[in-house]
Write a protein that holds these residues in place. Structure first.
Motif, PDB file in Angstrom:
ATOM      1  N   TYR A  95       0.826  -1.188   0.009  1.00 14.20           N
ATOM      2  CA  TYR A  95      -0.048  -0.143   0.091  1.00 14.20           C
ATOM      3  C   TYR A  95       0.923   1.464   0.001  1.00 14.20           C
ATOM      4  CZ  TYR A  95      -4.419  -2.549   0.691  1.00 14.20           C
ATOM      5  OH  TYR A  95      -5.343  -3.255   0.517  1.00 14.20           O
ATOM      6  N   ILE A  96       2.107   1.089   0.887  1.00 16.66           N
ATOM      7  CA  ILE A  96       2.926   2.524   0.572  1.00 16.66           C
ATOM      8  C   ILE A  96       3.401   2.655  -0.480  1.00 16.66           C
ATOM      9  CG2 ILE A  96       5.086   2.971   1.569  1.00 16.66           C
ATOM     10  CD1 ILE A  96       4.441   1.902   4.246  1.00 16.66           C
ATOM     11  N   VAL A  97       3.933   1.586  -1.498  1.00 15.07           N
ATOM     12  CA  VAL A  97       4.332   1.451  -2.669  1.00 15.07           C
ATOM     13  C   VAL A  97       3.352   2.238  -3.790  1.00 15.07           C
ATOM     14  CG1 VAL A  97       4.963   0.509  -4.623  1.00 15.07           C
ATOM     15  CG2 VAL A  97       6.183  -0.002  -2.457  1.00 15.07           C
ATOM     16  N   GLN A  98       2.166   1.758  -3.429  1.00 11.31           N
ATOM     17  CA  GLN A  98       0.849   2.471  -4.121  1.00 11.31           C
ATOM     18  C   GLN A  98       0.782   3.972  -3.927  1.00 11.31           C
ATOM     19  OE1 GLN A  98      -2.593   0.112  -3.711  1.00 11.31           O
ATOM     20  NE2 GLN A  98      -3.873   1.743  -4.861  1.00 11.31           N
ATOM     21  N   ALA A  99       1.006   4.299  -2.931  1.00 12.72           N
ATOM     22  CA  ALA A  99       0.582   5.875  -2.674  1.00 12.72           C
ATOM     23  C   ALA A  99       1.809   6.677  -3.003  1.00 12.72           C
ATOM     24  CB  ALA A  99       0.356   5.922  -1.051  1.00 12.72           C
ATOM     25  N   LEU A 100       2.863   6.079  -2.926  1.00 16.40           N
ATOM     26  CA  LEU A 100       4.207   6.942  -3.431  1.00 16.40           C
ATOM     27  C   LEU A 100       4.262   6.893  -4.912  1.00 16.40           C
ATOM     28  CD1 LEU A 100       7.100   5.358  -0.944  1.00 16.40           C
ATOM     29  CD2 LEU A 100       5.992   7.798  -1.070  1.00 16.40           C
ATOM     30  N   ALA A 101       4.147   5.618  -5.735  1.00 16.94           N
ATOM     31  CA  ALA A 101       3.933   5.667  -7.026  1.00 16.94           C
ATOM     32  C   ALA A 101       2.932   6.578  -7.459  1.00 16.94           C
ATOM     33  CB  ALA A 101       3.524   4.346  -7.593  1.00 16.94           C
ATOM     34  N   LYS A 102       1.771   6.984  -7.036  1.00 15.79           N
ATOM     35  CA  LYS A 102       0.655   7.765  -7.335  1.00 15.79           C
ATOM     36  C   LYS A 102       1.021   9.267  -7.049  1.00 15.79           C
ATOM     37  CE  LYS A 102      -3.332   4.736  -6.897  1.00 15.79           C
ATOM     38  NZ  LYS A 102      -4.874   4.729  -6.695  1.00 15.79           N
ATOM     39  N   ASN A 127       2.827  -7.935  -8.348  1.00 11.77           N
ATOM     40  CA  ASN A 127       2.238  -6.827  -8.556  1.00 11.77           C
ATOM     41  C   ASN A 127       2.732  -5.322  -7.932  1.00 11.77           C
ATOM     42  OD1 ASN A 127      -0.031  -8.400  -9.703  1.00 11.77           O
ATOM     43  ND2 ASN A 127      -0.706  -8.693  -7.577  1.00 11.77           N
ATOM     44  N   VAL A 128       3.297  -5.560  -6.852  1.00  5.47           N
ATOM     45  CA  VAL A 128       3.878  -4.184  -6.336  1.00  5.47           C
ATOM     46  C   VAL A 128       5.115  -3.768  -7.124  1.00  5.47           C
ATOM     47  CG1 VAL A 128       5.375  -3.337  -4.337  1.00  5.47           C
ATOM     48  CG2 VAL A 128       3.342  -4.858  -3.993  1.00  5.47           C
ATOM     49  N   ARG A 129       5.818  -4.624  -7.909  1.00  7.31           N
ATOM     50  CA  ARG A 129       6.778  -4.325  -8.575  1.00  7.31           C
ATOM     51  C   ARG A 129       6.198  -3.641 -10.038  1.00  7.31           C
ATOM     52  NH1 ARG A 129      10.300  -8.968 -10.808  1.00  7.31           N
ATOM     53  NH2 ARG A 129      11.946  -7.564 -11.090  1.00  7.31           N
ATOM     54  N   ARG A 130       5.129  -3.938 -10.581  1.00  4.87           N
ATOM     55  CA  ARG A 130       4.417  -3.222 -11.598  1.00  4.87           C
ATOM     56  C   ARG A 130       4.089  -1.891 -11.221  1.00  4.87           C
ATOM     57  NH1 ARG A 130       1.140  -8.622 -11.815  1.00  4.87           N
ATOM     58  NH2 ARG A 130       3.023  -9.996 -12.354  1.00  4.87           N
ATOM     59  N   VAL A 131       3.432  -1.771  -9.930  1.00  6.38           N
ATOM     60  CA  VAL A 131       2.841  -0.461  -9.380  1.00  6.38           C
ATOM     61  C   VAL A 131       4.107   0.434  -9.368  1.00  6.38           C
ATOM     62  CG1 VAL A 131       2.059   0.577  -7.519  1.00  6.38           C
ATOM     63  CG2 VAL A 131       0.869  -1.357  -8.208  1.00  6.38           C
TER      64      VAL A 131
END
Length: 211
Positions: A95-102, A127-131
């Motif tokens: 979830y942290i990676v998702q937020a930072l990526a956005k 999935n996290v790598r793709r994000v």
């Protein structure tokens, strides 16, 4: 419309969020706190509790917390990075990676580079790598520092050349198209000659035709 208005005390809202009996209540409280932060500036406490909510057992609550952190933008970046390094929970880290990526701030570059380069142990990490790869596209397309852009392109180039996950390579193509510098275009052109997956090939051709 939120069930909680902006006149309510931040500390009270945080207390209610931690005690929320249903995911719906928790999501509404997250939205109220996010709105409150953008208007009155109760920053650190609100960001801290939103990061805390990323570990909630119901998926709607972490999803709302991610959106709240993204809405809060640059103020969230350093606390998110610190939380990532302090945790061994892969779900929280995702979830942290998702937020930072956005958010797409260059301060998160090193973390996203690290995530894209990890050895995959399970589907979730894939999935996290793709994000993270998509986050590199956002950073590379908005950064003013040429070294940041160069670093993002280098990792995305490596991704196209060295990784077995076709979906990760697909994400790299989308990100390189987003960056759209001469180096990014050259990488896409080179990848088209070696790419074996038909879906990624089509995406490469689309990217190059649109640049």
């Amino acid at each position: 419309m939120n069930a909680f208005n902006n006149d309510l005390d931040t500390a009270w809202l945080i207390q209610q969020l931690r005690r929320a009996s249903t995911p719906v209540d928790a999501v509404q409280l997250i939205q109220a706190l996010t709105t409150k932060k953008t208007t009155v500036g109760d920053g650190e406490e609100i960001i801290a509790v939103l990061i805390e909510m990323l570990s909630h057992h119901h998926p709607s609550v972490p999803a709302a917390a991610v959106e709240g952190l993204v809405q809060l933008g640059l103020d969230s970046v350093e606390p998110l990075i610190a939380a990532y390094h302090a945790s061994v929970d892969h779900g929280l880290q995702a979830y942290i990676v998702q937020a930072l990526a956005k958010i797409g701030d260059s301060k998160a570059l090193d973390l996203l580079l690290e995530v894209v380069g990890v050895e995959v142990a399970n589907h979730c990490q894939g999935n996290v790598r793709r994000v993270a790869a998509r986050g590199l596209g956002r950073i590379g397309s908005t950064a003013n520092d040429p070294e940041v852009v160069k670093g993002a392109i280098a990792k995305l180039t490596w991704t196209l050349q060295k990784t077995e996950d076709w979906a990760l390579r697909y994400a790299a193509v989308v990100s390189l198209q987003e960056i759209a510098t001469l180096d990014a275009i050259a990488t896409l052109q080179a990848a088209l000659a070696q790419e074996q997956d038909s879906v990624v090939q089509v995406r490469l051709k689309t990217a190059l035709s649109e640049l």
